[in-house]
Design a protein around this motif. Sequence first.
Motif, PDB file in Angstrom:
ATOM      1  N   GLU A   4     -15.350 -17.716  -2.987  1.00  0.00           N
ATOM      2  CA  GLU A   4     -14.630 -17.342  -1.771  1.00  0.00           C
ATOM      3  C   GLU A   4     -13.146 -17.217  -2.090  1.00  0.00           C
ATOM      4  OE1 GLU A   4     -13.939 -18.714   2.849  1.00  0.00           O
ATOM      5  OE2 GLU A   4     -15.362 -19.823   1.605  1.00  0.00           O
ATOM      6  N   MET A   5     -12.563 -16.100  -1.634  1.00  0.00           N
ATOM      7  CA  MET A   5     -11.156 -15.834  -1.912  1.00  0.00           C
ATOM      8  C   MET A   5     -10.458 -15.402  -0.631  1.00  0.00           C
ATOM      9  SD  MET A   5     -11.331 -14.012  -5.612  1.00  0.00           S
ATOM     10  CE  MET A   5     -10.217 -15.059  -6.512  1.00  0.00           C
ATOM     11  N   LYS A   6      -9.162 -15.617  -0.608  1.00  0.00           N
ATOM     12  CA  LYS A   6      -8.315 -15.196   0.508  1.00  0.00           C
ATOM     13  C   LYS A   6      -7.201 -14.325  -0.049  1.00  0.00           C
ATOM     14  CE  LYS A   6     -10.181 -17.911   3.676  1.00  0.00           C
ATOM     15  NZ  LYS A   6     -10.854 -17.473   4.842  1.00  0.00           N
ATOM     16  N   ILE A   7      -6.664 -13.457   0.810  1.00  0.00           N
ATOM     17  CA  ILE A   7      -5.539 -12.626   0.377  1.00  0.00           C
ATOM     18  C   ILE A   7      -4.307 -13.512   0.242  1.00  0.00           C
ATOM     19  CG2 ILE A   7      -3.956 -10.767   1.013  1.00  0.00           C
ATOM     20  CD1 ILE A   7      -6.288  -9.344   2.307  1.00  0.00           C
ATOM     21  N   ARG A   8      -3.729 -13.510  -0.942  1.00  0.00           N
ATOM     22  CA  ARG A   8      -2.534 -14.302  -1.227  1.00  0.00           C
ATOM     23  C   ARG A   8      -1.273 -13.487  -0.968  1.00  0.00           C
ATOM     24  NH1 ARG A   8       0.227 -18.870  -1.738  1.00  0.00           N
ATOM     25  NH2 ARG A   8       1.435 -18.998  -3.621  1.00  0.00           N
ATOM     26  N   GLY A   9      -1.374 -12.162  -1.182  1.00  0.00           N
ATOM     27  CA  GLY A   9      -0.212 -11.319  -0.934  1.00  0.00           C
ATOM     28  C   GLY A   9      -0.366  -9.942  -1.537  1.00  0.00           C
ATOM     29  N   LEU A  10       0.671  -9.156  -1.379  1.00  0.00           N
ATOM     30  CA  LEU A  10       0.753  -7.805  -1.929  1.00  0.00           C
ATOM     31  C   LEU A  10       1.988  -7.716  -2.811  1.00  0.00           C
ATOM     32  CD1 LEU A  10       0.130  -5.701   1.291  1.00  0.00           C
ATOM     33  CD2 LEU A  10      -1.369  -5.806  -0.678  1.00  0.00           C
ATOM     34  N   MET A  11       1.883  -6.922  -3.852  1.00  0.00           N
ATOM     35  CA  MET A  11       3.042  -6.664  -4.703  1.00  0.00           C
ATOM     36  C   MET A  11       2.885  -5.289  -5.350  1.00  0.00           C
ATOM     37  SD  MET A  11       2.260  -9.073  -8.037  1.00  0.00           S
ATOM     38  CE  MET A  11       3.618  -8.422  -8.969  1.00  0.00           C
ATOM     39  N   MET A  12       3.944  -4.825  -5.964  1.00  0.00           N
ATOM     40  CA  MET A  12       3.895  -3.549  -6.674  1.00  0.00           C
ATOM     41  C   MET A  12       3.879  -3.811  -8.167  1.00  0.00           C
ATOM     42  SD  MET A  12       3.764  -1.106  -4.479  1.00  0.00           S
ATOM     43  CE  MET A  12       4.290   0.404  -5.232  1.00  0.00           C
ATOM     44  N   ASP A  13       3.014  -3.086  -8.872  1.00  0.00           N
ATOM     45  CA  ASP A  13       2.987  -3.142 -10.335  1.00  0.00           C
ATOM     46  C   ASP A  13       4.254  -2.435 -10.823  1.00  0.00           C
ATOM     47  OD1 ASP A  13       2.628  -2.517 -13.059  1.00  0.00           O
ATOM     48  OD2 ASP A  13       0.457  -2.428 -12.833  1.00  0.00           O
ATOM     49  N   PRO A  14       5.135  -3.140 -11.515  1.00  0.00           N
ATOM     50  CA  PRO A  14       6.392  -2.521 -11.934  1.00  0.00           C
ATOM     51  C   PRO A  14       6.216  -1.407 -12.966  1.00  0.00           C
ATOM     52  CG  PRO A  14       6.183  -4.721 -12.879  1.00  0.00           C
ATOM     53  CD  PRO A  14       5.032  -4.536 -11.938  1.00  0.00           C
ATOM     54  N   VAL A  15       5.102  -1.407 -13.686  1.00  0.00           N
ATOM     55  CA  VAL A  15       4.882  -0.382 -14.713  1.00  0.00           C
ATOM     56  C   VAL A  15       4.333   0.897 -14.096  1.00  0.00           C
ATOM     57  CG1 VAL A  15       3.616   0.190 -16.809  1.00  0.00           C
ATOM     58  CG2 VAL A  15       4.535  -2.113 -16.514  1.00  0.00           C
ATOM     59  N   SER A  16       3.263   0.769 -13.296  1.00  0.00           N
ATOM     60  CA  SER A  16       2.604   1.959 -12.748  1.00  0.00           C
ATOM     61  C   SER A  16       3.039   2.286 -11.329  1.00  0.00           C
ATOM     62  CB  SER A  16       1.083   1.768 -12.758  1.00  0.00           C
ATOM     63  OG  SER A  16       0.720   0.721 -11.862  1.00  0.00           O
ATOM     64  N   ASN A  17       3.854   1.402 -10.713  1.00  0.00           N
ATOM     65  CA  ASN A  17       4.301   1.568  -9.328  1.00  0.00           C
ATOM     66  C   ASN A  17       3.107   1.698  -8.372  1.00  0.00           C
ATOM     67  OD1 ASN A  17       6.498   1.512  -7.601  1.00  0.00           O
ATOM     68  ND2 ASN A  17       6.478   3.734  -7.361  1.00  0.00           N
ATOM     69  N   THR A  18       2.054   0.935  -8.663  1.00  0.00           N
ATOM     70  CA  THR A  18       0.838   0.920  -7.868  1.00  0.00           C
ATOM     71  C   THR A  18       0.745  -0.417  -7.134  1.00  0.00           C
ATOM     72  OG1 THR A  18      -0.257   2.289  -9.530  1.00  0.00           O
ATOM     73  CG2 THR A  18      -1.687   1.137  -7.986  1.00  0.00           C
ATOM     74  N   PRO A  19       0.324  -0.395  -5.852  1.00  0.00           N
ATOM     75  CA  PRO A  19       0.194  -1.660  -5.119  1.00  0.00           C
ATOM     76  C   PRO A  19      -0.917  -2.529  -5.703  1.00  0.00           C
ATOM     77  CG  PRO A  19       0.097   0.229  -3.632  1.00  0.00           C
ATOM     78  CD  PRO A  19       0.038   0.763  -5.009  1.00  0.00           C
ATOM     79  N   ILE A  20      -0.693  -3.843  -5.646  1.00  0.00           N
ATOM     80  CA  ILE A  20      -1.675  -4.820  -6.105  1.00  0.00           C
ATOM     81  C   ILE A  20      -1.922  -5.809  -4.969  1.00  0.00           C
ATOM     82  CG2 ILE A  20      -2.198  -6.644  -7.764  1.00  0.00           C
ATOM     83  CD1 ILE A  20      -0.162  -5.349  -9.656  1.00  0.00           C
ATOM     84  N   VAL A  21      -3.195  -6.044  -4.659  1.00  0.00           N
ATOM     85  CA  VAL A  21      -3.574  -7.102  -3.727  1.00  0.00           C
ATOM     86  C   VAL A  21      -3.901  -8.327  -4.570  1.00  0.00           C
ATOM     87  CG1 VAL A  21      -5.258  -7.856  -1.997  1.00  0.00           C
ATOM     88  CG2 VAL A  21      -4.532  -5.470  -2.066  1.00  0.00           C
ATOM     89  N   LEU A  22      -3.313  -9.453  -4.217  1.00  0.00           N
ATOM     90  CA  LEU A  22      -3.586 -10.690  -4.933  1.00  0.00           C
ATOM     91  C   LEU A  22      -4.564 -11.532  -4.117  1.00  0.00           C
ATOM     92  CD1 LEU A  22       0.046 -11.592  -6.025  1.00  0.00           C
ATOM     93  CD2 LEU A  22      -1.748 -10.562  -7.412  1.00  0.00           C
ATOM     94  N   LEU A  23      -5.733 -11.800  -4.699  1.00  0.00           N
ATOM     95  CA  LEU A  23      -6.731 -12.650  -4.065  1.00  0.00           C
ATOM     96  C   LEU A  23      -6.708 -14.003  -4.750  1.00  0.00           C
ATOM     97  CD1 LEU A  23      -9.730 -10.169  -3.817  1.00  0.00           C
ATOM     98  CD2 LEU A  23      -8.025 -10.698  -2.078  1.00  0.00           C
TER      99      LEU A  23
END
Length: 79
Positions: A4-23
């Motif tokens: 079981e996981m919860k959303i910890r946050g969102l961030m941007m990958d500094p290399v690819s400039n792609t959003p990342i969801v942190l679970l």
Amino acid sequence: MEVEMKIRGLMMDPVSNTPIVLLKDITSDTVLPIWVGIYEANAIAFEIAKEAPPRPQTHDLIKNVLMGLEANVKRVVGQ
């Protein structure tokens, strides 16, 4: 094995400039990054901030249909 996981946050990958969801695993400090599209990240950001987007999105339709049927999603399992 299911975790079981919860959303910890969102961030941007500094290399690819792609959003990342942190679970985050609810029973440990394990974090799972998942790269997502900008539209998915925006939808998640609106939900985290408890804000409404300017217009309903596709997933809102599915949510409303499930609510109308008095159904709910208990879990999501990836393979």
